[in-house]
Design an enzyme around this catalytic site. Sequence first.
Site, PDB file in Angstrom:
ATOM      1  N   SER A   1     -28.591  -7.296  -8.193  1.00 29.10           N
ATOM      2  CA  SER A   1     -29.316  -7.782  -7.032  1.00 29.10           C
ATOM      3  C   SER A   1     -29.679  -6.608  -6.114  1.00 29.10           C
ATOM      4  CB  SER A   1     -28.499  -8.856  -6.317  1.00 29.10           C
ATOM      5  OG  SER A   1     -29.278  -9.553  -5.373  1.00 29.10           O
TER       6      SER A   1
ATOM      7  N   HIS B   1     -29.232 -16.593 -10.403  1.00 31.38           N
ATOM      8  CA  HIS B   1     -28.979 -15.262  -9.873  1.00 31.38           C
ATOM      9  C   HIS B   1     -27.476 -15.014  -9.718  1.00 31.38           C
ATOM     10  CE1 HIS B   1     -30.173 -11.651  -7.662  1.00 31.38           C
ATOM     11  NE2 HIS B   1     -29.288 -11.963  -6.730  1.00 31.38           N
TER      12      HIS B   1
ATOM     13  N   GLU C   1     -33.648 -17.140 -11.783  1.00 31.88           N
ATOM     14  CA  GLU C   1     -33.132 -16.387 -10.645  1.00 31.88           C
ATOM     15  C   GLU C   1     -33.201 -17.175  -9.341  1.00 31.88           C
ATOM     16  OE1 GLU C   1     -31.703 -13.471 -10.483  1.00 31.88           O
ATOM     17  OE2 GLU C   1     -32.146 -12.524 -12.414  1.00 31.88           O
TER      18      GLU C   1
END
Length: 528
Positions: free
Chosen positions: A210, A437, A344
């Site tokens: 991330s 995610h 995601e």
Amino acid sequence: MSATTSQKGTATTVAPTGPLEIAVSGGVVRGVERARLGMRHWRGIPYAAPPVGSLRFRSPRPVVPWQGVRDASEFGPIAMQSRDGNFIGASRTATMSEDCLTINVLRPATDVQGLPVMVFVHGGAYSVGSSAEHPRNGEALVREGGVVYVSFNYRLGALGYLDFTRFSTPERPLESNLGLRDQVAALEWVRDNIAAFGGDPANVTLFGESAGANAVTTLMATPAARGLFARAIAQSAPANAIYLPEMTAVWAEEFVELLTESIDTDGVESTSDDIAGQVLADAAAAELVEAAVSLTLKTPDAHPGTIVLSPVIDGDFLPERPLDAFKEGRAAPVPLIIGTNDREGSLFTGRLDILATTPKRIRAIFSRTKKGARKAIKAEYPGLPAKRAAADFGGDYAFWYPTVKVAERHARYHPVHFYRFDIAPRLVRLAGFDATHGLELYAIFDRMNGWFGRTMTALGGRRAFLGASRRMRAHWLAFARDGRVDETEWPRYDDDERLTLIIDKSDRVESDPRGSRRLAWQAFVPHV
């Protein structure tokens, strides 16, 4: 274990007296033997001077030396962050401080030298997170791969990722990209000290997830980081969340307005640049944190498609957009593993919703491109702006498509292996998240024995997820050893075949998965 000291004038020097006492920049640290795990760890080692007082909003300075043996058994204080913001912040018991620039080392409990080194950059939208958030991160990699695992803290939020240089004066200088500069300082510490822990400073793999993956792709385009790592892994990188100083100056002004609204400034006008600098210097760290939360909540609607806490193209430390560096072959000449998860955007709901997922935000993004391109992209997300389609649109805009561009551009010059993480336990799918995610962190760091990991597999899927996890770690560890993976299982990526490893119950390789979506985005996104 004790240490010996000797007098040299007024200075005291300390000599290490065993495998747990290590001489590093600044002095000697004593770690901990974890015999049951077959590992040794050192935690909370300073890699730079405390960025406090006159060093707030300044680039990291060299470590302040200490005398005697410094205890390195516990993690250091974490970077300042909100416990109640739009992202899940630090626990109520975690100690926070501006004095947070510390690094941790975990290695096998042997005397083997020259081990591969894996340096992890934690995520958290450059707002929250720390190297102590999951204390057992790295153990599976050390146990299965015999690597040296390194993690560290860096400045977050307003203290690390807002560009206040418009308020800089000769008397009160302010610098940009402070969190990025911290990351370079940590890598320099690894270069200078990791051999003492048995690691090979010429064999460093930089990896992150991330925001930490944004750090990886950005560091690949940062001249000061050149030569500090031999290969890179970027997991779910918002690689294009890098902005020009014209945009970051607007955010700086908005931040100072929010800050002065929330604190007593004795009637001072916040529009004065020199006064604004004084306000930033005098504000309590907690006040800076809360103003950053307010700005983060405001920005997705005020400036759709942007992520406010991000690096800035300052023309100096970060001279150009990383995507431009990748395009022209100016990025670090290292092999790269890069990829995203299947969906995601599904995680970013409620207070986490910073992506382009609402009708207003989607309209704002569509307004930047031509009608034909808008039609093509809408066809890829049936029902847009319905919730599921909007989540996938927002996730692809922030993570997937910029990742594709990094991969295809870097692959023209250096080896790239591209992946998509698809596996998700049944309960996670029933909840509507799918392979969302951050889910792959449970695979890479073998977190499935924790309470959340066990909860995720309460309705089944545990054996399959654990199998995919072992395969994924094996790929990462093979890459960390010499920069290569088994290309019979995972071929290189290029912009012709676009061969992609799909990590699932049974792994497979696909050529250009979601090719029509990629082509639609290629016509749609004007700035990638």
